[in-house]
Enzyme design. Structure first.
Site, PDB file in Angstrom:
ATOM      1  CG  PHE A  18      -2.009   1.021   1.122  1.00 14.85           C
ATOM      2  CD1 PHE A  18      -3.009   0.888   0.175  1.00 14.85           C
ATOM      3  CD2 PHE A  18      -2.018   2.130   1.949  1.00 14.85           C
ATOM      4  CE1 PHE A  18      -4.020   1.842   0.063  1.00 14.85           C
ATOM      5  CE2 PHE A  18      -3.023   3.081   1.844  1.00 14.85           C
ATOM      6  CZ  PHE A  18      -4.021   2.933   0.891  1.00 14.85           C
ATOM      7  CG  ASP A  69      -0.330  -2.968   6.556  1.00 16.83           C
ATOM      8  OD1 ASP A  69      -1.408  -3.338   7.052  1.00 16.83           O
ATOM      9  OD2 ASP A  69      -0.175  -1.851   6.026  1.00 16.83           O
ATOM     10  CE1 TYR A  82      -9.574   1.897   6.729  1.00 15.25           C
ATOM     11  CE2 TYR A  82      -8.569   2.762   8.724  1.00 15.25           C
ATOM     12  CZ  TYR A  82      -8.506   2.499   7.365  1.00 15.25           C
ATOM     13  OH  TYR A  82      -7.373   2.824   6.660  1.00 15.25           O
ATOM     14  CE  LYS A  83      -7.974  -1.212   4.733  1.00 18.11           C
ATOM     15  NZ  LYS A  83      -8.567  -0.251   3.783  1.00 18.11           N
ATOM     16  NE  ARG A  97     -10.152  -2.267  -3.336  1.00 23.25           N
ATOM     17  CZ  ARG A  97      -9.672  -1.916  -2.140  1.00 23.25           C
ATOM     18  NH1 ARG A  97      -8.519  -2.405  -1.719  1.00 23.25           N
ATOM     19  NH2 ARG A  97     -10.340  -1.087  -1.354  1.00 23.25           N
TER      20      ARG A  97
END
Length: 397
Positions: free
Chosen positions: A113, A184, A209-210, A356
């Protein structure tokens, strides 16, 4: 007892008729979060400053850290919550580099990322003295781990393609070369079983938060292997990472173990929402979750490839090589995703051309998968994406 995924769907407040396949970007609202946040607001109103002691606000980063630690296989007492994922990446990388003196290379991959890479670039630029970030293609990481490398910095699941790295194998190779490994888990925690202890990770970081459904801007976490807990230096030596913050010493003394990785004031309201979300995970068998996720993803992949052969699958077909998302490539991917969203099927887009779809079994089942296939087929076959309104790029894609 097997996880009842029909029951878990009722635990989330999702708009009626919406097919939500974007939990890999932002998880939906747990129904109990409103009440939990209202309770925290009430504590604030009644207790004011007393809430830090009487409501236990100050202890929450460690308590929530241990709840997340259980989901990622971290040893109890070695995970803490707070700040943002970028800050936790910075802390972990700075600490790891200090633990490997004499080496200057941080190895990562081109699928990582960008924010992780930005934090690495900034830190290494400040350190100077020959420190450098080396990027290779994801498939080349193993061969690139040499005795020059100080730290391996990887995201376990590629945010674009869903391809999954082999954490134990790559960590073992890093250790054999004398390097440390930072993982990560932004697209891993809550997506499938993770075991950072068995995998040998030196540091693990992630957001909540995912897949963990902690809410927009929910705090991040960092886990530190017990072998490093008392030796890892705290590069961001914040007040709450001090061993005795309320002694108000003028010089920093690191807290014990992972406590030194606390930096700023705990976000009490955000932690209340995260606390409610983590309640859901107490009843989830992660192996059940993984098998359900794979089955739904396989159903989606087959359905889309059968109905829309023009889309290119970029997610690995092999179960062990993917996380819990499915991605397709198309030159009009952004506009096509906007057409899907307009019809109640929500995924997202990552430049330059990737659509996605997150597979979160807690609130997604066969009905949603089949609907997403049907709508996607209609959008592509009828070229419904070919609408000027769908080409206007919003700030968040």
């Amino acid at each position: 007892m097997p996880t009842d995924f029909a029951a878990t769907r009722a635990l989330f407040d999702l708009p009626a008729g919406l097919c939500y396949l974007d939990g890999n970007s932002l998880g939906p609202l747990p129904r109990t979060a409103r009440e939990r946040m209202a309770r925290a607001m009430d504590e604030w109103g009644r207790l004011l400053i007393g809430g830090w002691n009487q409501a236990g606000w100050m202890a929450q980063p460690g308590l929530l850290g241990d709840r997340i630690g259980r989901l990622i296989g971290a040893e109890p007492g070695h995970t803490v919550v707070g700040d943002t994922l970028s800050i936790k990446v910075y802390q972990a990388l700075a600490a790891a580099l200090a633990l490997v003196p004499g080496r200057r290379i941080v190895l990562s991959d081109t699928g990582n990322f960008p924010s992780d890479l930005y934090m690495a670039e900034g830190l290494l630029r400040m350190l100077g003295d020959g420190h450098a970030l080396r990027l290779v293609e994801p498939e080349a990481v193993g061969d690139a781990i040499t005795e020059e490398v100080a730290v391996l910095l990887l995201t376990e699941v590629d945010y674009r393609t869903g391809r999954r790295h082999d954490m134990p194998a790559l960590t073992r190779k890093a250790h054999e070369a004398g390097a440390l490994a930072i993982w990560d888990l932004a697209h891993s925690a809550g997506a499938f079983p993770v075991d950072v202890t068995a995998g040998g990770a030196d540091f693990a970081v992630g957001c909540t938060y995912k897949y963990l459904n902690g809410g927009p801007g929910a705090p991040a976490f960092i886990a530190v292997a017990p072998r490093h807990a008392e030796a890892a230096p705290a590069a961001l030596s914040g007040w709450l990472g001090h061993r005795a913050p309320f002694a108000f010493d003028l010089s920093y003394v690191p807290g014990r173990g992972v406590e030194r990785f606390r930096v700023g004031t705990p976000p009490v309201l955000a932690m209340a929402a995260l606390d409610a979300a983590l309640d859901i995970w107490d009843a989830i068998d992660m192996e059940d979750l993984r098998q359900r996720s794979l089955a739904l993803a396989d159903r989606f992949i087959k359905g889309v490839l059968d109905a829309v052969p023009e889309l290119e699958l970029v997610t690995p077909r092999e179960a062990e090589r993917r996380g819990s998302q499915v991605s397709f490539r198309h030159p009009e991917g952004y506009a096509a995703m906007q057409a899907l969203i307009a019809r109640g099927v929500v995924g997202d887009f990552r430049a330059p051309d990737i659509m996605r779809f997150g597979i979160a079994p807690l609130y997604i089942g066969e009905a949603e998968i089949d609907r997403a296939v049907d709508v996607l087929a209609e959008v592509m076959e009828r070229r419904l994406w070919d609408n000027p309104a769908y080409r206007i790029r919003a700030p968040v894609t």
